[in-house]
Every structure is written in structure tokens, then in C-alpha cells.
Design an enzyme around this catalytic site. Sequence first.
Site, PDB file in Angstrom:
ATOM      1  N   ARG A 124       0.827  -1.201   0.000  1.00 40.33           N
ATOM      2  CA  ARG A 124       0.000   0.000   0.000  1.00 40.33           C
ATOM      3  C   ARG A 124       0.861   1.251   0.000  1.00 40.33           C
ATOM      4  NH1 ARG A 124       0.301   3.728   2.924  1.00 40.33           N
ATOM      5  NH2 ARG A 124      -0.023   2.596   4.857  1.00 40.33           N
ATOM      6  N   THR A 166      10.865  14.478   3.811  1.00 49.10           N
ATOM      7  CA  THR A 166      11.534  14.251   5.096  1.00 49.10           C
ATOM      8  C   THR A 166      13.052  14.303   4.969  1.00 49.10           C
ATOM      9  OG1 THR A 166       9.716  12.827   5.727  1.00 49.10           O
ATOM     10  CG2 THR A 166      11.754  12.591   6.975  1.00 49.10           C
ATOM     11  N   HIS A 170      14.970  16.099  10.482  1.00 44.81           N
ATOM     12  CA  HIS A 170      13.732  16.846  10.688  1.00 44.81           C
ATOM     13  C   HIS A 170      12.520  16.020  10.329  1.00 44.81           C
ATOM     14  CE1 HIS A 170      16.493  20.184  11.054  1.00 44.81           C
ATOM     15  NE2 HIS A 170      17.002  19.834   9.898  1.00 44.81           N
ATOM     16  N   GLY A 171      12.347  14.914  11.050  1.00 49.51           N
ATOM     17  CA  GLY A 171      11.264  14.001  10.707  1.00 49.51           C
ATOM     18  C   GLY A 171       9.888  14.615  10.814  1.00 49.51           C
ATOM     19  N   TRP A 199      14.117   8.124   4.210  1.00 53.15           N
ATOM     20  CA  TRP A 199      12.880   7.361   4.357  1.00 53.15           C
ATOM     21  C   TRP A 199      11.926   7.636   3.194  1.00 53.15           C
ATOM     22  CZ3 TRP A 199      14.153   3.723   7.228  1.00 53.15           C
ATOM     23  CH2 TRP A 199      14.860   3.913   8.409  1.00 53.15           C
ATOM     24  N   GLU A 406       4.207   9.712   8.287  1.00 56.27           N
ATOM     25  CA  GLU A 406       3.210  10.706   7.873  1.00 56.27           C
ATOM     26  C   GLU A 406       2.456  11.238   9.089  1.00 56.27           C
ATOM     27  OE1 GLU A 406       1.241  10.058   4.296  1.00 56.27           O
ATOM     28  OE2 GLU A 406       2.939   9.026   3.389  1.00 56.27           O
TER      29      GLU A 406
END
Lengths: 427, 427, 427, 427
Positions: A124, A166, A170-171, A199, A406
Amino acid sequence: MMYRSLIRTSTRQLASAARPGTVRSYASTASQPFDWEDPLGSHNLFTEEEIAIRDTAEAYCQERMLPRVLQAYRDEYYDKKILEEMGELGLLGATIKGYGCAGVSNVASGLITKAVERVDSGYRSGMSVQSSLAMGGIEEFGTQELKDRLLPEMAKGKLLGAFGLTEPNHGSDPGSMETTAKPHPTKKGYLSISGSKTWITNSPIADVLLVWAKYSETGKIRGFVIERKDCPPGTLETPAIKNKTGLRASLTGMIHLDACPVPEANMFPDVEGLRGPFACLNSARYGIAWGVMGALEDCITRTRAYALERKQFKGNPLAKYQLVQKKLADAATDAAFGTLAAIQVGRLKDDGKTAPEMISMIKRQNCDKALSNARVLQEVFGGNAVSDEYSIGRHVANLFVTQTYEGQSDIHSLILGRAITGIQAFV
Amino acid sequence: MMYRSLIRTSTRQLASAARPGTVRSYASTASQPFDWEDPLGSHNLFTEEEIAIRDTAEAYCQERMLPRVLQAYRDEYYDKKILEEMGELGLLGATIKGYGCAGVSNVASGLITKAVERVDSGYRSGMSVQSSLAMGGIEEFGTQELKDRLLPEMAKGKLLGAFGLTEPNHGSDPGSMETTAKPHPTKKGYLSISGSKTWITNSPIADVLLVWAKYSETGKIRGFVIERKDCPPGTLETPAIKNKTGLRASLTGMIHLDACPVPEANMFPDVEGLRGPFACLNSARYGIAWGVMGALEDCITRTRAYALERKQFKGNPLAKYQLVQKKLADAATDAAFGTLAAIQVGRLKDDGKTAPEMISMIKRQNCDKALSNARVLQEVFGGNAVSDEYSIGRHVANLFVTQTYEGQSDIHSLILGRAITGIQAFV
Amino acid sequence: MMYRSLIRTSTRQLASAARPGTVRSYASTASQPFDWEDPLGSHNLFTEEEIAIRDTAEAYCQERMLPRVLQAYRDEYYDKKILEEMGELGLLGATIKGYGCAGVSNVASGLITKAVERVDSGYRSGMSVQSSLAMGGIEEFGTQELKDRLLPEMAKGKLLGAFGLTEPNHGSDPGSMETTAKPHPTKKGYLSISGSKTWITNSPIADVLLVWAKYSETGKIRGFVIERKDCPPGTLETPAIKNKTGLRASLTGMIHLDACPVPEANMFPDVEGLRGPFACLNSARYGIAWGVMGALEDCITRTRAYALERKQFKGNPLAKYQLVQKKLADAATDAAFGTLAAIQVGRLKDDGKTAPEMISMIKRQNCDKALSNARVLQEVFGGNAVSDEYSIGRHVANLFVTQTYEGQSDIHSLILGRAITGIQAFV
Amino acid sequence: MMYRSLIRTSTRQLASAARPGTVRSYASTASQPFDWEDPLGSHNLFTEEEIAIRDTAEAYCQERMLPRVLQAYRDEYYDKKILEEMGELGLLGATIKGYGCAGVSNVASGLITKAVERVDSGYRSGMSVQSSLAMGGIEEFGTQELKDRLLPEMAKGKLLGAFGLTEPNHGSDPGSMETTAKPHPTKKGYLSISGSKTWITNSPIADVLLVWAKYSETGKIRGFVIERKDCPPGTLETPAIKNKTGLRASLTGMIHLDACPVPEANMFPDVEGLRGPFACLNSARYGIAWGVMGALEDCITRTRAYALERKQFKGNPLAKYQLVQKKLADAATDAAFGTLAAIQVGRLKDDGKTAPEMISMIKRQNCDKALSNARVLQEVFGGNAVSDEYSIGRHVANLFVTQTYEGQSDIHSLILGRAITGIQAFV
């Protein structure tokens, strides 16, 4: 009081107006059999077309995707042919109108997403990036030229997208972005982009990378479409990240940009700041809220089957245990409630009536509940849960990731808290 | 594969057929402001009439009921005039058609219930008994004569009902009922009923008591309408139960029947066994699932207001704390999800499409979530929560009772577990 | 009342007797700095020797084991040299007296176990099997000849043990065992054992397999020491189980016995039924209760370090977030409480004062709390948790297995429930 | 490695030195029966004297206190004779040496507290205020004259104390205190104190009020002993607060000081700032950590008895339900763990080795667990829980208050978080 008797009057009119010909009392106790796979009858809310789409997607996912996932997860391998197959079926960018996309409702799109994540959250993720983040971003913010040129091939799954927001440091805080775009020192009409993203789903195989960077002329964040085929050697690297603890059937990587030249025409023209990436993320988060319900439903189905088959103590199936039944009841309830919430937001989305916080709410709650219930269901398998062939461990590991990416659950709780109180509590 | 391309085709047709004239893509990111009092926009699902009914009920409850509740709760006092006021407004037996009842949809009925329980669960209990259990039971199972004679006065709140099922030793297990009805030894055409019922809302003030008893001729459970005015002295006693730890604004009592003579015509003609009482309970449980969302919303509103006003540490409002915001976000989420589920079941109920387990699911989940969130919100008040003027302690105490009556949470989990697995796990 | 004034008298005597020379009041508020690594000062309960043993074990584990674990976990590889190294240090079978074993207290043994599991639950499993299950079983139930011959080499880690109880169809219910031992049809003085065991730690590399089987002469379960070197080809197979979702640094396999000849002298002489294996399991469970506290403490240490280093939103470390601090506080509390409980049971064990249910209680609670807190701490890492280099995902996956093996949490809750109520509720 | 073989050597010495004459292996599986009332054998940690004190306190509480509590709770009535009875038994200020106090260990004091709260948290509150807050404060910080004059009468329960710290607008933040003490404008050698305190246990009946106020000469917080008998009319008012939702058997009130003249000699000489009140609170919190375990144990005992007696479904007792057994197992575990932690902190307190954060940890955890388990156990009573005669509802309401007073759970989590991370996160 002025309002006395209002109800009796108004509702009598209602009764005769809205439902002519019926004399049935609403107190009727007629009932129907309970369907554990759809406990609150959500299928009553779908159009015939939505049901057809759902069935198509489910059939594809169960017949074609499912047989691949166990080995893929073991090997951290993502078969990019999957996106092409999805493209053939019209599953990519499905809510977009035109450009060869299906133009379906947001509920239909949710049903597709759920069918895919019933197999695996990683699959997904691969689809979400292509549909919601890359295609969605280009459709919403790109120039007509970009749309006309890229979307049809992306809809077919022949051109793969990625979404670079990302950064390593600084996620949860994209406002501190370090990637920059400045006028290219030598190539006229080009910008030069430098920085690192991490990521990034599908980055190693992406042809088209939607990258967000600070534009030197204004200090504002802008979006850029980077086309791999046009990047000189050494300006774009997209190494894969391996040894992941979840989403192993999805491909994840970094994006390193070193003075990468990008045509000015590939900069999104009218969107500045975080509004752009947040709009894309909102769309992806909406999909996640649907998808994780699919993963949870698969956990329920598998646990129920195991509990019915596995015998302990005098030959009783585990399903006879109160402690097992409660786990199933809890999970089925959260799956049913979460699905209804996702449907509701989907209908509002079709009508342009969503607030971003609605999506924070369903993304957060559905991810949290899918994860917590999956973990509890996993207990039913006892020691056998450690075997990957029961799939439940894979779902649990995947769902943890969906809870954190997210927008990690806590971040969304602060977004909601801000909306409720009017006060921001990010430190 | 046969299903290839199906989606693109079908949905293209859908798009043009179902929504002519629109060219908007479903990927649009148009949005609207977030409303913390209705986080997932449930009002979009109501008809105009339902909204009018809701507003009427809310106005009555806030203006007329709310000022009475604090003292009533302290004193364990129930003002039976409330039922008469409700009757005047058309709030009693509202889903029943005819007999002077409003005949509204199940969603409208749910909105009324929610408005009442936003004030107090005890007031809602008083109404539920009158509407769902007593009037609902008579409407569903009574003879035409009983309906014609009793329902209009009950709808006005001039004749009060009670529902006698639970016995002292058989809370969750009505099948073990000890109350019996047998042919009256001396009064021809009469039955003689003996036995005790407990935890009966409104029994001390009820004019009409719908009592379930084992019929000696068949050994099956049957329903009987006992009219207090016709009971000889000593055959019917309805003492109040005092010193309750919750629902103190509701009146609770016992029913003692000692060879009470009841006309044979007051026995429900066509319903035997537990089907009758369970049908009534299902209807009441549906109402509880709505009502507790009202109590929870009141907790949210009060906690939010307190957190915004109360300052601690350098003059910051409590609302600025992450730990407080998370509590509010969690509660608002569960209230929104639970409301959507109740709406869904209400719509299916109107269409005769509910399964009893659906009602177990929403009754259980909404009670559990209302209670658990109310308790967490109560923490925000710190030491001040111990003052009853903040109302939150009252809601918490009430909501615990809603979780345990009409099917304690665990019992409903086993009902759901049985429906999911096909195996019953009641010991 | 007879007991009036008793306290004043007795305690005055106590004060002067037990603590001569002190005039300090117990109300003193003297205090010391808080140590987040030992929040409730458990080190005050250890002897000097226990602290020395702990420090030795910690040093070995951090210096020698830790560098191996990441790759081992990725590759599902277990380095059997680890057991030999442990043997050199005296860490194997450490509570056994004689036979070259250290003969330490149960608390010292717990501290060793905790040090090992701080690195990895799989490494602890490897040690538990050798020490508690195999050596412990032989020491408790074996003949003197078996002890003299096997234990010294096992203590050195040169002879590896396994423990075969669980069968494919009877995870939580060993009483339904299908493996049988009967007189060997041809070899005099031998038994013939047939059957399968699964989820057997170290079975593929074990030299000595303690296997439980039903003895045909009595129908009772008996224990047998099977020595691989003496098994004819085809009578003993121990295939590894691969693709595990947790405990991947531990080696797991099956045991297939096909008419395997075992000398009668290798049957445990005096123990019948489930008492034997349960005694061994109890000892191993005691170790698990200690070990998982080590894994949890490692999660705390790593999360704290990450939260202090990782900056989000205006350069604030994550550690400044209330929501993060609460997670750390919760985890530190459960680690401290669980450690105290393990110490208490260890002291009682030394004195022969434990009940098996005590071990059920600490095994269950410590595993549950280690797992639930580790999962919550994992959230702090956000998306980065998916990288195995942060170790937290590995602990989470491992701890789930510890919760389910050697008595899944629900099973232990029913064992406790039976002890509390006197009623067994296994279906 | 230098540490090789260390364990074997050191522990062999240990074995022979510390436990001469024993050859028992620590691997022994000797066991004893499980005692559900003391699951982890905590009584092994008590001295004979402590056990005698415990038994005396338990006997008094069960025989004399328990019969009074139900009516007292209903009526919001506190019988001040209770403190006098406690005084006679030596239960007040029990850890203080001299002044007629018992001078017992902190564990003995904890056992007394637990015995009292087993009956009711409100009775424990009344005792805590007298012992820990009022007497403890005077003993720790008062002049010798105050100690000699007040403590002996307070120990007898003939002079009642209160502790005035919390102000209406500053529940969790005493640093913002508004009450002031300044030189009295007319009475030489006197200070004039003005301000309001709220939620003050026993204030309406207190003879001696230990009040904290900002001293005008320094701006620092100081402690003052206000003796009611010396206060001119109108300078001290202590109205009761009624209609509480919990702790109704405890007396709570306000303190209004209007230019109240207090002798300078009644100001604590050597303590400034929040150190003084925090020392007192720490001592009281330590007691709460013990006390709530008593309330929880009473809930367990009552629930177990009810579950064994109450039959549902074919005559099975509720205790046969898995879902009920799990609730009991969970509660018994938390009670056992919490008791061990309280014992540990008590021993360290005797030795002057506690950190304040240790007390935050056990106060928070034990209150949280007592409350959450009591709530879950309450579910077992089903609808009957609403009757106050089962006591469980009273405990639940009380325990909520214990969780929020003397540091609400979240506040303590931030105190712990600060100690763990070094960063304060109070907003």
C-alpha cells in the site's frame, strides 16, 4: 416556550413527506443476520460502482499480490511490476479526472487502498506514493505541461514517482528543511538543488521525484519535479535503506542531490511554504486511514481461523476461550468503527468539506487501533506467532510503521489538541 | 484476467452518470474549518427535520433540565414532571407511529436521547424506560386494546411506565427467571403473578409495569402489563432503592408481586421466551449508544473550558499542556467515531437491516469509550474534580452504570464473540 | 480492647533493641540523588558478591556480546561460542552447587540473566535453555551418574543442552503429549522414543536433549536424556526453524524422534507426570522475569539517549516533550517495580519459600510490562524506529516472544485466577 | 579479559561464607502454597514488631472503623473521635521519636496506613494530615517549644492539625502562592497573615493549622503554626466544603485568614521556600503509596467474595469466568508489586537514602494502579455496583481523589521525566 410541540409537528410532516407510502413504525424490531466481516453493514453505504471497484481490487490483491508477499518481505524485495499491474487495472491515481485516470470517488479510492493493505502495508505504501503523493502533487500543483506529460504514464505504472520531503534531522518538523534550490550558476533556465532526503518510499526505482526544497530567492519552500533521466551523473543518488524492521516488502531509500540541475519549468508555480507538501500528505494520510483497516481485517480473519482450528485442553478450540473472544470482539469493533469514519471523511472529501484535522483524526485513530488490536490478536497465536507464515507478525511490524510515518500518533494528537483548544503545544 | 480494466470503465461511467456537470477531481484539497464539537461533520448526515428535532431537544434539555440536575443528584430525587414536559414536546416514544407519537426516524430519536444524556444519564434512563422499554414493548407486542388505551397517555407523560425483567439473583441471565404467572385461583379471567424484580427504573412512580414472568401453563416467559390502579393492596409493592453510587437523578426501585391479579387480556399474545424482552432491550440499548455520546461530549466541553480558564505555572492555561491536549484529542475522536456508528445503525434500523449484535457492538463500545474518556478528562480537573459543581464526577459515576446495565460490557463482548466465532463462551 | 497501647509499647522496645545508639527519628527527610538507572535503589538489596557478579556479567555482555548481535539477528545466526565463553566465566547453571558450577544465589543468577537480555532476549534464551532447563532438569531429577558425567561439561559450555517439551499441536497443554517411550523391541536395556517436538531452542546444535515423553508402561510422562552422539542415523533429526519474526539471534528448531534408542539409565528415576517439566519451566520462567527487565532497561537507555539528542521544532530535544517524558517515566517505573518483585521471589527461592504461582505472576507481569513499555518507547523514534540499528525494534519483536513462550500471558492469568478463586477456568 | 572466572571464585566464597552449613543448591524447586492475600510473600520482609503493629492496626480498623464508614460516607460526616482512638493506640505520628510518639519504622507506619485505607481513603486522609503533614511538619521544622507543647497532645489525638498549602488558583503550583505574612501593624512580636487556602483536610475541626505564606520581609515562603484558640474572631474562618464526589468520610474545608495575628515564635525558624512544604508532602505521599494498596486489597477481597457467591448461567459462579479471573489476577499482581515497592522505599527512608522522585514514583504508580484495578473489579459487580453497600463504588470514588491530590499523576510523571532527562517540561 416557543419550541413546544415543534417536534411532533415537524416530524409528522417528515414522516409523510420523506417516506410516502410507508406506515411502518421506526420502532420495528426486524433484524438481519450479523456479518462478522462487515459488522456494522458499511456496504450499505457504497454505490454499486464502488462495490464493483472494491471487488476488482480485492480479487487482484488476493490472487496476484498475496502469493508474492511472504518471500518479498523476507528478502526486502519490491517487485515494481506490481505498479504496472495496478496501472493496467486503473488503480493508480484513481481519484484524478482525466490523464487516463479512473476519476473515482474518494470512497472507491479508499476501498482500493484497503484491498491492497489487506495484503501488506508495504504494498500500500508503494501505491500511496505513486497515487497520492507523486501523482496527486503533480495534479494539484504542477503546470499543465507537467500534468500532460507525466500523469498518463504514471497512471499506467510505467513511470514511477517518489516524494521527497523528510530530511534526516527533521522528521516531524519539515519547516526546518535544509535542502535548497538556487539559480543554477551555469545552466540558464535551471535551478540547482542540493540536500538529502531520507525514508523515501520507492526512491531507488523512481523516475520522477517530487522534491521539496527552500528556494533561495524567497526563503520559502517550493516543490520541484526531478526527472531522473535528465540528471547528470553524480547529481542524484538514491541508495536503498536495508535491514528494516517493518514494511520490508516496500522499497525505501534516500535521495541525495548534489547541485542537481532542474528546469525552472519543473518548479510548481503557485504553491509556497508547507501548504503544498501538507496537501499531498493529507491525501496520503486519508489513504492510510483506509488501508490500515484492511490490514486489521486480515488479522481478524487469520486469528479467527487459527482460533477455530487450534485445539488446546480437552480438544476445545481456542475460539471457545472468553479471553480470545474478547480480543476478536474488540478488534472487530474498532475495524467497523474505523471504516465508518473513513467512509464519512471520504464523502466529505468528495464534497470539499473536509478539514485537515479530520484526516489527522482518522489517520491517527485508525493506525493506533489497527496496531493495538493486531498486537492483541497476535497473542492468540502463542508461540506460533514467531513463524512468519502466519502473517500476523508481518502486519504488526508494518502497522507500527504506519503509526509513526506521515505524522506520528502524538504529533497528530497535538494537531487535534491545537484545533480543539486554539493553543499550540509543540514545544 | 477477466477483471482487468473494469475499474476504469465502470468508474468513468459513474463519474459522468452520478454527478453530471461536475468536472472537479476527487483529488481536490479544498477544505473547511474544523469544528471541535462535531469533528467528523456528522451533521452532514442529518435531514433538516432531524436537525430541527435535535435543536428543540437540546434547547429544552439545556434550559429546563440542566438547572435541576445538580440538586436532584445530591438528593436522589427524580422530578416526574420531566416526563410530562417531554411528553408535551413529543419526545416520548418518538419513533412510534400513531397513538399521538411523533413517528420520527431512529436517528432523530438518537439525537433526542443524546440531548437528554448530555445533561444526565439518569434523566436519559427515565426517558428510555418510558419510550423504549414500556411504550416500545406495548407497541411491539401488546394487543390493540392495550395500545389504544395506554400509548396516547404514555406519550403525553401522564401515564408512567416501568419494565420489570431483572431479578435479584439473575442480573445477566434472565433465562433463570423465578417470577411466575399462573391462573388466578379465584378470579376468573385473571392470572396471578408472584415474584420480585430489582433495579427497575421508575418502578416507585410507575402506573403501568411491563413485567416478564414464567407462565405456568407452558413454562415459557411471557410479558404482562400490570396497571397499578387495579392492583389490590399488598399485591404490588415498589419500594425505592436509595444510596446509589450513580444515576442518582434517576429513580430506581424494586417490584414485589404477591399473587397480583392481572387480566388475561394484559398478557402479550404472540411473544414467548426471551425474544420479547430482548427486543425491548435492544431498542433501549440502541438509545444508550447514542445517549452516552452526549454525556461524553458534555465532559469534553466542560474539560476544555476548564483547561482554557485554569492557569498553572507561569500563568499558562492547562490547555497548553501536551498531556491535556492528548486527553481532549482522544475523547473527541471517540465521540466522533461513536456518533458515526450510532447514526449508521440508526439508518439500518429504519430500514429493518440491523442485527442484534450490531446494537451490542455500539452499546458496548460507546459506553466503554464514554466512560474511559470521561475518567481521563476528569483528571484534568485535579483536586477540583471532587467538587460536584464541575459535573464531571457525576458523569463518570453515571457512565459506569451505563456500562454495566442492559448488558455489562463483558457480556456484550461474549455476544459478539459468539457471533464472530459461532461458539458460545458463556460458562 | 485488649490491643490498646500495644503499638506504643512494642515499638518502643523495637526502637531501642533493634537500633541501639540511634536517636534519629524515622520522620527524617534526609534524601539522596535520584538514579534513573535504578530508580528505587534496588542495588541496596544486593550483597557485595552479587554486585561483583552483576558487574562481571554486564562487562562481558556489553563488551563481547553486544557487538555481535545486530548481524546475528539479521542473519538468524547463533554463535555457539557464546555458550563456551559464558561457561568460562561461570555463568552457566550458576545456581547449581558442585559439578564445577558457581553455586550463586538466585538473585545473582537473575542479575546474570538480566545482563544477557539487556543485549538480546535470544541470547538469554540460549542461556536459559542450557542453565535452567537442561542443566537444571538434570541436576534436579537425573541420576548421580548423569549429573557427574554431563553437568561439568555443560557448565563449561562444551556440551550443549536442549529441552523438548512442546509439541506441534499442544503448545499450552503439555498434558496432551503424543511423544511416547516404550521398551525397545530389540535393544535390551533401552527404550524406544518416537514423536516430535517444536519451538525447541538450540535443538539443532544440542548434544544433550532432555525430552519428555509418555512412558508406555504407566501412561505417565517421564523425562529422558538423549545424547546425540549415541543416536543411530535417522532416529534423531533436529532441523532449524527459519524466518522467525523475533528471537532471530537465537537458534530454534524441531526434534523428530523415530524409534530412537535411549538407555533406561537415561530416564529420570523419580519424577512422573507434569511435575518434572513444570519444575524446570518454573526455573526458566523465573529467569525470564529477570531477563526482560534487562531488555526494558536497554530500551529506556536507548530512548532517553535518542530523545536527548534528536531535535525537532525550534531545536528542542524530544526529551522536552511532555508526551515523551511520560513514556520514559512509565517505563522506568515498571522496570523498577518489576526488578523489586524479581528480587523478592529470588530471595524466597533461596529459602525454598516460593509458590509456582509467584513465578507465574512475575513472569507474566514483567513480560507484559517490558513489552508494552518497549512498544511505547519505540514510538519516540518515529520513522527511525524502522531502522534496525536503533535496536528498539529488535527488543520489541523479541519481547513479544517472551510474552508468549513458557506460558502465554493469558494462561498465566488463568493460573493465577485459579490460585485466587480455587476454580479452574481453562475451558 | 581480566574478569574471567571472577564469578566462580567470588561466588564460591560467598556460598561458604554467607551460608555456612548449607549444601542446598539454589536450583532447588521446593515450594510453598500460594497466598492470594499476599501473593509475593511480602510478610517475609517484616520484623516481628512490624507484624504485631500491623495486626493491631488491622484489628482496630476492621472492628471499630469499618462499621462507621458507610453511614459516614453517605452523610459526609467525619467522627473526630477516630483520631482520639488512634491516638490511644499510638497510631498518630508513629515514626516520630519522643513526644509520646511510637517511633516505629517507616514500614510499620506504612502498614498502619494501609490498614486504615483498607477501610476508607478518607479515614486515611484524616490520619495522614494529622501525622505526616501537621505533626511531621512541626517535628521537622518547628522550634523546640512548639514541639514540646503541641506534639504530645497531637499524638493523643486531642489536638487536631491541618495543613494549609493549596490555594484556590494554584493547585499544582504552590510557588504562585498569594497568602502573605507581614509584621503585624499593631501587635508587637506578631505577624499578620491574610489569604485563602482550599481543599484542606480537617480544617473545620483543626486546633492547629500549619499554614504556608509568603513572608513580606524576604518574599520567601515560610511556615506558620496558627492556633485557633488564639485567633481573634473574624481572623480565621474554616468553612467545610460539602457535596464532594469522593472522600466523603473525610472532612474538607477552606481556611480564610484575614489579618490573623500569629506570634513570631510560631514561624518555622530555618526553612524557606518550597523545601518545607515539599518535605511534608513527600512524607504524606509516601503514606498514600501504602494506603491505596490497602484500598485495592479490600476491592480484591470483596470482588473475589462476590464472584464466588454470585451465580449466573447454569449456576456457575462468576469466578469461573476467564474474564473475571483475569481481572482478579491483574489486580492481585499490581497490589503485590506496589506493596514491595512501598516496602523498599520505606527501608530506604529509614536509612535516609530516598530521593523525592522515588516517592513520586510509588505515589503515582500505586495510586494509578489502585484506581484502574478498582474500576475494573467494579465491573464484576455488574448492576449491583451501584448499591453503596458493596463498598466498591466508594473505593473507586475515593481512589480517584488520591490519584489527583498531593500531586496529580501527570505532575508526578513530569517530575520523574525531569529526573530522567534532566529537562523540565512543565510548560
